[in-house]
Design an enzyme around this catalytic site. Structure first.
Site, PDB file in Angstrom:
ATOM      1  N   ALA A 264      43.004  19.271  -8.489  1.00 10.14           N
ATOM      2  CA  ALA A 264      41.864  18.383  -8.208  1.00 10.14           C
ATOM      3  C   ALA A 264      42.119  16.899  -8.439  1.00 10.14           C
ATOM      4  O   ALA A 264      41.406  16.057  -7.903  1.00 10.14           O
ATOM      5  CB  ALA A 264      40.662  18.825  -9.034  1.00 10.14           C
ATOM      6  N   GLY A 265      43.113  16.547  -9.286  1.00  6.79           N
ATOM      7  CA  GLY A 265      43.268  15.143  -9.653  1.00  6.79           C
ATOM      8  C   GLY A 265      43.659  14.268  -8.483  1.00  6.79           C
ATOM      9  O   GLY A 265      44.465  14.698  -7.671  1.00  6.79           O
ATOM     10  N   PRO A 266      43.125  13.064  -8.356  1.00  7.75           N
ATOM     11  CA  PRO A 266      42.155  12.399  -9.238  1.00  7.75           C
ATOM     12  C   PRO A 266      40.688  12.722  -8.943  1.00  7.75           C
ATOM     13  O   PRO A 266      39.807  12.158  -9.575  1.00  7.75           O
ATOM     14  CB  PRO A 266      42.431  10.911  -8.961  1.00  7.75           C
ATOM     15  CG  PRO A 266      42.925  10.873  -7.551  1.00  7.75           C
ATOM     16  CD  PRO A 266      43.668  12.171  -7.329  1.00  7.75           C
ATOM     17  N   GLY A 267      40.419  13.617  -7.991  1.00  6.44           N
ATOM     18  CA  GLY A 267      39.045  14.115  -7.906  1.00  6.44           C
ATOM     19  C   GLY A 267      38.267  13.715  -6.659  1.00  6.44           C
ATOM     20  O   GLY A 267      37.080  14.043  -6.556  1.00  6.44           O
ATOM     21  N   LYS A 269      38.374  14.787  -3.469  1.00  8.34           N
ATOM     22  CA  LYS A 269      37.843  15.902  -2.675  1.00  8.34           C
ATOM     23  C   LYS A 269      36.884  16.748  -3.519  1.00  8.34           C
ATOM     24  O   LYS A 269      35.900  17.269  -3.008  1.00  8.34           O
ATOM     25  CB  LYS A 269      38.976  16.757  -2.114  1.00  8.34           C
ATOM     26  CG  LYS A 269      39.811  16.002  -1.090  1.00  8.34           C
ATOM     27  CD  LYS A 269      40.890  16.856  -0.471  1.00  8.34           C
ATOM     28  CE  LYS A 269      41.919  15.988   0.247  1.00  8.34           C
ATOM     29  NZ  LYS A 269      42.738  15.171  -0.676  1.00  8.34           N
ATOM     30  N   ASP A 326      45.032  21.552  -2.584  1.00  3.83           N
ATOM     31  CA  ASP A 326      45.550  20.286  -2.033  1.00  3.83           C
ATOM     32  C   ASP A 326      46.810  19.976  -2.832  1.00  3.83           C
ATOM     33  O   ASP A 326      46.767  19.294  -3.846  1.00  3.83           O
ATOM     34  CB  ASP A 326      44.465  19.219  -2.240  1.00  3.83           C
ATOM     35  CG  ASP A 326      44.828  17.875  -1.655  1.00  3.83           C
ATOM     36  OD1 ASP A 326      45.793  17.800  -0.878  1.00  3.83           O
ATOM     37  OD2 ASP A 326      44.132  16.891  -1.985  1.00  3.83           O
ATOM     38  N   CYS A 379      48.852  15.841   2.100  1.00  5.54           N
ATOM     39  CA  CYS A 379      48.775  14.522   2.752  1.00  5.54           C
ATOM     40  C   CYS A 379      50.172  14.175   3.246  1.00  5.54           C
ATOM     41  O   CYS A 379      50.734  13.125   2.969  1.00  5.54           O
ATOM     42  CB  CYS A 379      48.192  13.446   1.846  1.00  5.54           C
ATOM     43  SG  CYS A 379      49.132  13.121   0.382  1.00  5.54           S
TER      44      CYS A 379
HETATM   45  C1  LIG Z   1      47.629  15.891  -3.821  1.00  2.00           C
HETATM   46  S1  LIG Z   1      47.013  15.758  -5.437  1.00  2.00           S
HETATM   47  C2  LIG Z   1      45.348  16.302  -5.245  1.00  2.00           C
HETATM   48  C3  LIG Z   1      44.412  15.228  -4.750  1.00  2.00           C
HETATM   49  C4  LIG Z   1      42.957  15.615  -4.925  1.00  2.00           C
HETATM   50  N1  LIG Z   1      42.632  16.841  -4.243  1.00  2.00           N
HETATM   51  C5  LIG Z   1      42.015  14.529  -4.457  1.00  2.00           C
HETATM   52  O1  LIG Z   1      41.506  14.594  -3.343  1.00  2.00           O
HETATM   53  O2  LIG Z   1      41.755  13.613  -5.239  1.00  2.00           O
HETATM   54  C6  LIG Z   1      47.756  17.106  -6.268  1.00  2.00           C
HETATM   55  C7  LIG Z   1      47.340  17.238  -7.701  1.00  2.00           C
HETATM   56  O3  LIG Z   1      47.828  18.484  -8.191  1.00  2.00           O
HETATM   57  C8  LIG Z   1      48.157  18.325  -9.549  1.00  2.00           C
HETATM   58  N2  LIG Z   1      49.012  19.464  -9.935  1.00  2.00           N
HETATM   59  C9  LIG Z   1      50.362  19.561  -9.882  1.00  2.00           C
HETATM   60  N3  LIG Z   1      50.755  20.776 -10.306  1.00  2.00           N
HETATM   61  C10 LIG Z   1      49.637  21.460 -10.619  1.00  2.00           C
HETATM   62  C11 LIG Z   1      49.387  22.765 -11.121  1.00  2.00           C
HETATM   63  N4  LIG Z   1      50.387  23.612 -11.379  1.00  2.00           N
HETATM   64  N5  LIG Z   1      48.102  23.129 -11.342  1.00  2.00           N
HETATM   65  C12 LIG Z   1      47.077  22.279 -11.096  1.00  2.00           C
HETATM   66  N6  LIG Z   1      47.249  21.026 -10.617  1.00  2.00           N
HETATM   67  C13 LIG Z   1      48.515  20.630 -10.384  1.00  2.00           C
HETATM   68  C14 LIG Z   1      48.798  16.967  -9.596  1.00  2.00           C
HETATM   69  O4  LIG Z   1      48.804  16.453 -10.909  1.00  2.00           O
HETATM   70  C15 LIG Z   1      47.904  16.181  -8.638  1.00  2.00           C
HETATM   71  O5  LIG Z   1      46.866  15.568  -9.349  1.00  2.00           O
END
Ligand SMILES: C[S@@+](CC[C@H](N)C(=O)[O-])C[C@H]1O[C@@H](n2cnc3c(N)ncnc32)[C@H](O)[C@@H]1O
Length: 444
Positions: A264-267, A269, A326, A379
């Site tokens: 979800a980070g940074p949140g 979506k 994502d 992305c």
């Molecule tokens: C492409 S970003 C997501 C962007 C987010 N959906 C948004 O719209 O703001 C991918 C995220 O997945 C996190 N991530 C990486 N490995 C992960 C895991 N094993 N479990 C959960 N999150 C993870 C990363 O830290 C990053 O914040």
């Protein structure tokens, strides 16, 4: 500070190379901290983003003029030379003024030693135009290599874009699209788009695809808007908004559905999904890194964010009606905002990311109930992290059905096939986001 615009651009260009900094995060912070006025800030931004975007060509030009590869230069001198060559060849600054300012920059960041070298090499650079240098240095007898060089991309990225587009015909348009843009989202349930349009004022217009999107003309400062500061609105690419919207609209939602955002980070979506939840619905937004999970909590403005490894979940299989995954990816679909990413990424990154992308997608499929929906999103348009990841995971999951996304995006031209959506900056004015919709069945 003397010449704060060039000094700030230098600090960012150096930090991007030396520390792996992201220009679109570091530059606004330095501009704020140093209090640059509007004109200097605009010049610093143009210099920073232009130098990073065109680094491949600039390095070849500097290397040819210096008769030694840029890798042989000290990082500060290399950064100064890239900035200087960019000004001499691509900005309207008269060459002698650009050379003089760059020599002074070299003196202030690296001392007197490299000053003569910087001066001599930049003078040589200024003896040719951008076009003459490009013609001289582009690889001969290799049309795609020449295209990559001329448009300022590594060759392997152009190969991957061509594979995603299915032909070379559109490549020039795809590679040329690099106007920096700012899209905002008016978060449903928190504010209406019309209110955001009114607040953003002149130069703001509704996004054509998402009913929540507002596009700002260049120069607008979204951080100055009260609704962005309060979290009722946010900066979010319209393509990114569409990814959440497609998951929310792909099937009628019944009350009390449970939705999961697995990465979800940074949140961005997650916050949009939260506003689209049906009555009584609940969203869980998982993020591996605590500092990014805090950003998710801020974006949600309430409960729902947790720190969790999405590939080793703490929930029971089949717990969710819809899952967004994502995944971490190369980010090669967002080069307008992060131009340096094209030079930072290597083909090996695809091999490094693939196992994680596959694990996260498999975990998302497990998390969804039979008959539920999973949206796999990147992305990046690079097939090694889009269609190939989905195909690899589906080989082990014969129960999973690929859902045709075309009815959900019927008004979006040239975006969807029977098995995925691929957006492009040159077609849709969005980042090059990718989505596949999947429906897990019952595993035997
Ligand atoms: C492409 S970003 C997501 C962007 C987010 N959906 C948004 O719209 O703001 C991918 C995220 O997945 C996190 N991530 C990486 N490995 C992960 C895991 N094993 N479990 C959960 N999150 C993870 C990363 O830290 C990053 O914040």
């Amino acid at each position: 500070m003397r010449d704060p615009a060039r000094r700030t651009a230098y600090d960012v260009v150096l930090a991007v190379e030396r520390d792996g900094a992201y220009a679109n995060l570091l530059l606004p912070r330095l501009l704020r901290e140093r209090g640059l006025d509007r004109r200097d800030a605009a010049f610093a931004a143009e210099l920073t983003y232009g130098t990073l975007r065109w680094q491949g060509v600039l390095d070849e030009v500097v290397g040819a003029a210096a008769r030694r590869p840029v890798e042989a230069l000290d990082p500060p001198v290399r950064a100064v030379m890239r900035l200087g060559a960019y000004q001499v060849l691509r900005l309207r600054t008269p060459a002698h003024a650009a050379v003089h300012a760059t020599v002074e920059l070299a003196r202030s960041v690296a001392g007197p030693k490299p000053v003569g070298f910087v001066n001599a090499v930049l003078r040589k650079v200024s003896q040719g135009s951008w076009e003459t240098w490009v013609r001289r240095l582009a690889p001969a007898g290799d049309p795609r290599g020449e295209l990559a060089f001329r448009h300022g991309y590594p060759r392997w990225v152009v190969d991957a874009f061509a594979a995603a587009l299915g032909s070379d015909d559109e490549l020039p348009a795809a590679l040329a699209e690099d106007r920096p843009v700012t899209h905002l989202v008016a978060r449903p349930g928190r504010m209406a788009r019309d209110e955001l349009l009114a607040e953003a004022g002149d130069g703001a217009e509704p996004g054509p695809w998402s009913p929540y999107a507002v596009r700002l003309s260049a120069g607008g400062d979204p951080g100055a808007l009260a609704s962005v500061r309060s979290g009722a609105a946010a900066v979010q690419d319209e393509g990114s908004q569409l990814m959440a919207l497609v998951l929310a609209r792909a099937a009628p939602a019944s009350a009390r559905e449970r939705w999961l955002d697995l990465c979800a980070g940074p949140g961005g979506k997650a916050a949009l999904l939260q506003g689209l939840l049906p009555d009584g619905g609940r969203l869980l937004a998982a993020e591996l890194h605590p500092h990014r999970a805090r950003l998710v909590a801020d974006a949600l403005g309430g409960p729902g964010a947790i720190v969790a490894d999405g590939s080793a979940p703490a929930w029971r299989p089949g717990s969710f009606d819809r899952v967004l995954v994502d995944v971490p990816c190369t980010g090669l679909g967002a080069l307008r905002r992060r131009p340096e990413v094209r030079w930072r990424r290597r083909p090996e990154d695809l091999d490094r990311l693939r196992p994680l992308q596959q694990r996260l997608l498999a975990s998302a499929l497990d998390a969804a109930r039979p008959g539920g929906l999973v949206a796999y999103v990147t992305c990046s348009p690079v097939p090694a992290e889009t269609t190939q990841v989905v195909a690899a995971v589906l080989r082990g999951r014969p129960d999973v059905e690929v859902v045709d996304p075309r009815p959900v995006v019927a008004d979006l031209p040239d975006a969807a096939t029977a098995d995925h959506i691929q957006l492009w900056p040159h077609r849709h004015g969005t980042d090059a986001m990718f989505l596949t919709l999947l429906r897990p069945g019952r595993q035997t």
